[in-house]
Every structure is written in C-alpha cells, then in structure tokens.
Design a protein around this motif. Structure first.
Motif, PDB file in Angstrom:
ATOM      1  N   MET A   1      -2.490   7.711  12.660  1.00  0.00           N
ATOM      2  CA  MET A   1      -2.391   7.808  11.421  1.00  0.00           C
ATOM      3  C   MET A   1      -0.595   7.850  11.202  1.00  0.00           C
ATOM      4  SD  MET A   1      -3.289   8.549   8.148  1.00  0.00           S
ATOM      5  CE  MET A   1      -4.982   8.723   8.334  1.00  0.00           C
ATOM      6  N   SER A   2       0.038   8.418  12.143  1.00  0.00           N
ATOM      7  CA  SER A   2       1.581   8.210  12.056  1.00  0.00           C
ATOM      8  C   SER A   2       1.869   6.638  11.982  1.00  0.00           C
ATOM      9  CB  SER A   2       2.194   8.807  13.425  1.00  0.00           C
ATOM     10  OG  SER A   2       3.565   8.620  13.198  1.00  0.00           O
ATOM     11  N   GLU A   3       1.505   5.860  12.654  1.00  0.00           N
ATOM     12  CA  GLU A   3       1.873   4.547  12.630  1.00  0.00           C
ATOM     13  C   GLU A   3       1.404   3.826  11.404  1.00  0.00           C
ATOM     14  OE1 GLU A   3       0.342   2.376  15.992  1.00  0.00           O
ATOM     15  OE2 GLU A   3       1.661   3.420  17.420  1.00  0.00           O
ATOM     16  N   GLU A   4       0.153   4.373  10.911  1.00  0.00           N
ATOM     17  CA  GLU A   4      -0.458   3.702   9.372  1.00  0.00           C
ATOM     18  C   GLU A   4       0.545   4.300   8.459  1.00  0.00           C
ATOM     19  OE1 GLU A   4      -2.629   1.632   6.875  1.00  0.00           O
ATOM     20  OE2 GLU A   4      -2.763   1.575   9.399  1.00  0.00           O
ATOM     21  N   LEU A   5       0.964   5.447   8.304  1.00  0.00           N
ATOM     22  CA  LEU A   5       1.616   5.882   7.383  1.00  0.00           C
ATOM     23  C   LEU A   5       3.211   5.315   7.281  1.00  0.00           C
ATOM     24  CD1 LEU A   5       1.069   9.659   7.350  1.00  0.00           C
ATOM     25  CD2 LEU A   5       0.343   7.922   5.641  1.00  0.00           C
ATOM     26  N   GLN A   6       3.581   5.052   8.773  1.00  0.00           N
ATOM     27  CA  GLN A   6       5.110   4.400   8.703  1.00  0.00           C
ATOM     28  C   GLN A   6       4.843   3.012   8.070  1.00  0.00           C
ATOM     29  OE1 GLN A   6       7.809   5.824  12.021  1.00  0.00           O
ATOM     30  NE2 GLN A   6       5.983   6.768  12.482  1.00  0.00           N
ATOM     31  N   LYS A   7       3.917   2.236   8.367  1.00  0.00           N
ATOM     32  CA  LYS A   7       3.602   1.011   8.062  1.00  0.00           C
ATOM     33  C   LYS A   7       3.425   0.964   6.365  1.00  0.00           C
ATOM     34  CE  LYS A   7       0.374  -2.878   8.745  1.00  0.00           C
ATOM     35  NZ  LYS A   7      -0.912  -3.476   9.185  1.00  0.00           N
ATOM     36  N   LEU A   8       2.587   1.690   5.924  1.00  0.00           N
ATOM     37  CA  LEU A   8       2.600   1.767   4.501  1.00  0.00           C
ATOM     38  C   LEU A   8       3.904   2.068   3.852  1.00  0.00           C
ATOM     39  CD1 LEU A   8      -0.802   3.698   4.107  1.00  0.00           C
ATOM     40  CD2 LEU A   8      -0.375   1.668   2.892  1.00  0.00           C
ATOM     41  N   ALA A   9       4.621   2.898   4.316  1.00  0.00           N
ATOM     42  CA  ALA A   9       6.164   3.255   3.709  1.00  0.00           C
ATOM     43  C   ALA A   9       6.806   1.947   3.766  1.00  0.00           C
ATOM     44  CB  ALA A   9       6.712   4.376   4.461  1.00  0.00           C
ATOM     45  N   ALA A  10       6.848   1.270   5.048  1.00  0.00           N
ATOM     46  CA  ALA A  10       7.750   0.103   4.949  1.00  0.00           C
ATOM     47  C   ALA A  10       7.054  -1.048   4.045  1.00  0.00           C
ATOM     48  CB  ALA A  10       7.575  -0.446   6.436  1.00  0.00           C
ATOM     49  N   GLU A  11       5.811  -1.149   3.688  1.00  0.00           N
ATOM     50  CA  GLU A  11       5.287  -1.952   2.947  1.00  0.00           C
ATOM     51  C   GLU A  11       5.470  -1.777   1.411  1.00  0.00           C
ATOM     52  OE1 GLU A  11       1.089  -1.984   3.688  1.00  0.00           O
ATOM     53  OE2 GLU A  11       1.215  -3.381   5.518  1.00  0.00           O
ATOM     54  N   LEU A  12       5.670  -0.566   1.074  1.00  0.00           N
ATOM     55  CA  LEU A  12       5.917  -0.067  -0.229  1.00  0.00           C
ATOM     56  C   LEU A  12       7.278   0.098  -0.672  1.00  0.00           C
ATOM     57  CD1 LEU A  12       3.362   2.809  -0.223  1.00  0.00           C
ATOM     58  CD2 LEU A  12       3.129   0.820  -1.701  1.00  0.00           C
ATOM     59  N   LYS A  13       8.363   0.030   0.230  1.00  0.00           N
ATOM     60  CA  LYS A  13       9.749   0.264   0.169  1.00  0.00           C
ATOM     61  C   LYS A  13      10.153  -0.864  -0.939  1.00  0.00           C
ATOM     62  CE  LYS A  13      14.255   0.069   2.434  1.00  0.00           C
ATOM     63  NZ  LYS A  13      15.059   0.010   3.745  1.00  0.00           N
ATOM     64  N   PRO A  14       9.980  -1.967  -0.532  1.00  0.00           N
ATOM     65  CA  PRO A  14      10.600  -2.981  -1.698  1.00  0.00           C
ATOM     66  C   PRO A  14      10.190  -2.640  -3.225  1.00  0.00           C
ATOM     67  CG  PRO A  14       9.679  -4.209   0.001  1.00  0.00           C
ATOM     68  CD  PRO A  14       9.164  -2.968   0.293  1.00  0.00           C
ATOM     69  N   GLN A  15       8.942  -2.044  -3.685  1.00  0.00           N
ATOM     70  CA  GLN A  15       8.417  -1.777  -4.757  1.00  0.00           C
ATOM     71  C   GLN A  15       9.124  -0.533  -5.164  1.00  0.00           C
ATOM     72  OE1 GLN A  15       4.284  -2.753  -3.367  1.00  0.00           O
ATOM     73  NE2 GLN A  15       4.059  -2.397  -5.599  1.00  0.00           N
ATOM     74  N   MET A  16       9.224   0.305  -4.347  1.00  0.00           N
ATOM     75  CA  MET A  16       9.665   1.702  -4.558  1.00  0.00           C
ATOM     76  C   MET A  16      11.300   1.440  -4.974  1.00  0.00           C
ATOM     77  SD  MET A  16      12.008   4.108  -2.873  1.00  0.00           S
ATOM     78  CE  MET A  16      11.562   3.719  -1.267  1.00  0.00           C
ATOM     79  N   VAL A  17      11.925   0.457  -4.236  1.00  0.00           N
ATOM     80  CA  VAL A  17      13.438   0.425  -4.326  1.00  0.00           C
ATOM     81  C   VAL A  17      13.845  -0.313  -5.668  1.00  0.00           C
ATOM     82  CG1 VAL A  17      15.576  -0.697  -3.875  1.00  0.00           C
ATOM     83  CG2 VAL A  17      14.008   0.482  -1.865  1.00  0.00           C
ATOM     84  N   ASP A  18      12.732  -1.127  -6.346  1.00  0.00           N
ATOM     85  CA  ASP A  18      13.000  -1.631  -7.416  1.00  0.00           C
ATOM     86  C   ASP A  18      12.454  -0.624  -8.674  1.00  0.00           C
ATOM     87  OD1 ASP A  18      12.629  -4.370  -9.568  1.00  0.00           O
ATOM     88  OD2 ASP A  18      10.835  -3.368  -9.592  1.00  0.00           O
ATOM     89  N   PHE A  19      11.743   0.103  -8.369  1.00  0.00           N
ATOM     90  CA  PHE A  19      11.234   1.143  -9.267  1.00  0.00           C
ATOM     91  C   PHE A  19      12.385   2.261  -9.410  1.00  0.00           C
ATOM     92  CE2 PHE A  19       8.728   5.083 -10.100  1.00  0.00           C
ATOM     93  CZ  PHE A  19       8.829   5.154 -11.354  1.00  0.00           C
ATOM     94  N   CYS A  20      12.888   2.464  -8.452  1.00  0.00           N
ATOM     95  CA  CYS A  20      14.123   3.373  -8.435  1.00  0.00           C
ATOM     96  C   CYS A  20      15.281   2.773  -9.226  1.00  0.00           C
ATOM     97  CB  CYS A  20      14.600   3.787  -7.164  1.00  0.00           C
ATOM     98  SG  CYS A  20      16.068   4.947  -6.890  1.00  0.00           S
ATOM     99  N   GLN A  21      15.381   1.427  -9.060  1.00  0.00           N
ATOM    100  CA  GLN A  21      16.710   0.676  -9.920  1.00  0.00           C
ATOM    101  C   GLN A  21      16.274   0.847 -11.351  1.00  0.00           C
ATOM    102  OE1 GLN A  21      16.445  -2.962  -7.174  1.00  0.00           O
ATOM    103  NE2 GLN A  21      18.663  -2.978  -7.686  1.00  0.00           N
TER     104      GLN A  21
END
Length: 433
Positions: A1-21
């Motif tokens: 689960m740890s690897e899965e969560l970190q993978k999901l976070a990495a995949e979502l990062k670009p969208q999250m950064v765009d949302f924050c902007q």
C-alpha cells in the motif's frame, strides 16, 4: 500500500500543482472568498467526490464515501487569506500569479536551505497549498476505490470562511449548524495548516482584548480643565505589561502567556482638543491553564488597582467583537477569541497518524504551532480529537516570501491518505478525549 500511495501521489502531482496555481490567482480576502470557494467545489466535482456542497455561510464541503462503514474523518482548511501588502516587497513575484520555479527553501527542520520546485503567491503557505493537496488526497482515495481497495469510513473535506479574522466563524457555523443538519459526525479532524510534514498537536489560545480609557475633553490651551485619556492610558499600559509578565503561566509544549499591544487610538483626535477616549487593543495569547475569561479578569484587576489610587482613572475592558458578513450575505457578531488546545502525543489518534507517516516512509516529527487555528472549535468545544499535517511551512506564512514546496505537497497527498486509512481503522473508543 505504501508504494501504491506514493505512486498515486506522483501521478496526481501535476494536476494538484495546476489546481494550486489556479487557487492562487484568485484573491480571497476574508468575506470575499466566493471565487476560491467556486474553484474548490468545481475541482471536487471534477475529481468525482460523492457529495459536494456549499453551506449557507459559504463553507465548502466535499465527501468521498467509503464502501465499508466506518468513522468520518474531517480534513480542514480555510478559504480566506491575509492581504498581500506592498507588492514591491515580493521580489518581482505577483502575489496572485501562482508562478512555479526552482527557489531556495528551508528544509523540514529549518536547519539549512536547499533548492526546490516551489509555487509562489499569497496563501501558498496558508493554506491554498495544503488545501490543494488535501483535495487531491481525496482524489487518491477515489483512485484506490476504483482499483478495488476497500475504503472504510468517509473522507470529509472542508474549507471554511473567515479563519484569518480569528473568531472562527466558519468553523463554528459548520459544526453548529451545517453538520447536524446533514447528519455528519466527524470522529477526528486533520488540519491542513502549515506543519512542514510534521504532526502538529496544538497551540496557545488567543483573545483580542479591547480597553477603553475614559477622560474629559477640554481646550488644548487649558489641559488642566480636562482629563487626558491618553495620559491616563500610559500608566495602565505599563502596568499591564508588568502584571502579565509577572503572572505568566508556562506550558512545556505550547509556551508562555504573552500580551502585545497591537492598536491604539484616541478621540476626538483633533487639534486643540484634549482626548476623552483612548482605545487600546491587545493580542493576548495563553496556555491551557488560562482562558479568555481569566485574561479579561486579569485586565480588570489592573483597572481596579489603578482606579483605587487615582479617582480620575476610568476604564472598561471587553473581548473585541465586530460584525462579519460572509460572501453569501449571512452576518453575525462573535467574540474574537479561541481556546488553547492540545492533543497528547500518546493519544490513539496521534499515534495512528504517526504510524501512517511511517507507513509511507516519512519521518515522524512532532510540533506545536506558534499561530492559532480553527481547531479549538473541533477539539475543545466539540471534543473531536484534532491534529495538523501538511506540506506547507509556517516560516513562509503571511510574508512576501509566501511560497510552498511542490515535493512537500506531493508527500502530503500520500501522508494524508495514509492518515485517513489508519484513523478509520481505530475503534470508536480510541477517539475519546
């Protein structure tokens, strides 16, 4: 689960950064949060949250429902931010620009600076960065659910109005009116205020104290015919400092009692007129052994002491309050005060959060906020154990170097999901305060 969560976070990062902007490009001073509220609502709807709504006060709520019955865990931030101040102090950055670049940032413990990718702008560190990451923690949970991973309990994302004005209006109304009307009963609350990926366990209380010293007007050419309220106030101001310092209480984690004179004014405030009113505003901070009521009583004792030796000295003290009007048009006047709050490190909620960070490879570090939050409402008034966790750093809050590390935001997506999974695994008795 740890690897899965970190993978999901990495995949979502670009969208999250765009949302924050996008959040940073929309001003949201207290009482003017509609534009940012609309963005949060639209983003949670786009991501597939099961329920998204705005309450009568302008607070925003999004819910990811588990497919297994369990506790509701409330994640919380605020919609408003402080004024950006003088634009010339921003080093060429637009406080509403949301620019992304590589910049010098402190590490987690503020022991050294290092280059990191950052997002610049007012509220990047308080709390649009943390808010964006928490919303995307909900998206990560949805991703797990779609993969067939059982999700227990409900993830309740909340962003409230009027946090910066310090009377906790949005949070009070959310817990007092909105949640009961909708049957939402959080078992724990996780704040996305700045913590540098540490677990924050509390802060001192705060009360804004207003003292009015009364005098008698006279012509400036004949001051002996009046009573100068400002002159009378000077003795009072000195004595307050002495008394608070002498009677200061100490908490090993939260710190000491303190008082700061923040505003002083007089009236009529005109040439040739001795002022008959001097109004003093204090910012009083206090550990759990004190309360807003005890702080007011302390000031009243100073007033009574001076009045007993000076028949011309007259003053009143009260908790400052002013009407607040939300962007939805709702209005209310509340005292500007909040209790001290502290979650013990040994509490099952704190220990579950620590285990969660360990599970995703993040070091477990504890801290206490210097500033205040809305958590006294949840933790003290409603007995909902409350803790802080986010990738924002307190050092950058309310300053013209307002910025947030994108690597810390990415880590906080995984951390927030891990915290949710650990908290929802607790038994009902573990949430008791």
């Amino acid at each position: 689960m740890s690897e899965e969560l970190q993978k999901l976070a990495a995949e979502l990062k670009p969208q999250m950064v765009d949302f924050c902007q996008r959040l940073l490009r929309v001003p949201a001073l207290s009482g003017e949060e509609k534009g940012v509220a609309d963005l949060y609502l639209a983003e949670m709807e786009k991501l597939g949250y099961d329920e998204v709504f705005r309450d009568a006060w302008g607070n925003v709520v999004g819910i990811v429902k588990g497919d297994v019955p369990g506790p509701a865990i409330m994640y919380n931030g605020h919609l408003d931010h402080v004024h950006p101040g003088d634009y010339s102090e921003w080093g060429g950055y637009d406080p509403y620009g949301g620019a992304v670049d590589t910049n010098s940032m402190y590490n987690q413990d503020m022991t050294a600076e290092e280059d990191a990718e950052v997002i610049h702008g007012r509220a990047a560190a308080d709390v649009k960065g943390g808010g964006a990451a928490a919303v995307y923690a909900g998206a990560a949970l949805l991703g797990l659910r779609r993969k067939g991973v059982p999700v227990k309990g409900d993830f309740v994302m909340t962003m409230v109005v009027f946090e910066e004005s310090a009377e906790m209006l949005g949070m009070i109304k959310l817990l007092e009116e909105t949640f009961p009307a909708r049957g939402i009963k959080p078992s724990a609350c996780v704040s996305c205020e700045a913590t540098s990926l540490k677990l924050a366990l509390g802060h001192r209380g705060r009360v804004e104290i207003k003292v009015t010293v009364q005098g008698v007007t006279s012509h400036g050419s004949a001051p002996w015919l009046g009573v100068n309220a400002v002159n009378k106030a000077t003795r009072f101001i000195d004595r307050v400092e002495e008394v608070v310092k002498a009677e200061a209480l100490h908490d090993a984690d939260l710190g000491d009692s303190s008082i700061a004179l923040t505003v002083i004014s007089c009236s009529p405030g005109a040439m040739c007129i001795v002022p008959d009113r001097c109004v003093i505003t204090y910012d009083r901070r206090f550990p759990p052994q004190e309360s807003p009521e005890s702080c007011i009583a302390q000031i009243q004792r100073v007033i009574d002491e001076i009045a007993s030796t000076d028949p011309e000295f007259k003053a009143t003290v009260a908790v400052a309050a002013q009407e607040r009007v939300t962007y939805t048009g709702k209005a209310v006047t509340l005292p500007n005060q909040k209790e001290a709050y502290k979650l013990e490190q040994s509490h099952p909620v704190a220990q579950a959060c620590a285990a969660a960070l360990e599970s995703v490879g993040q070091p477990v570090k504890w801290r206490y906020w210097d500033f205040g939050t809305d958590l006294p409402v949840t933790h003290v008034r409603y007995k909902i154990p409350s803790i802080g966790y986010s990738g924002m750093q307190e050092y950058y809050c309310h300053r013209p170097v307002d910025k947030v590390r994108t690597d810390y935001l990415e880590k906080s997506i995984a951390g927030n999901v891990a915290i949710f999974l650990k908290l929802t695994a607790l038994a009902a008795k573990d949430f008791a305060l």
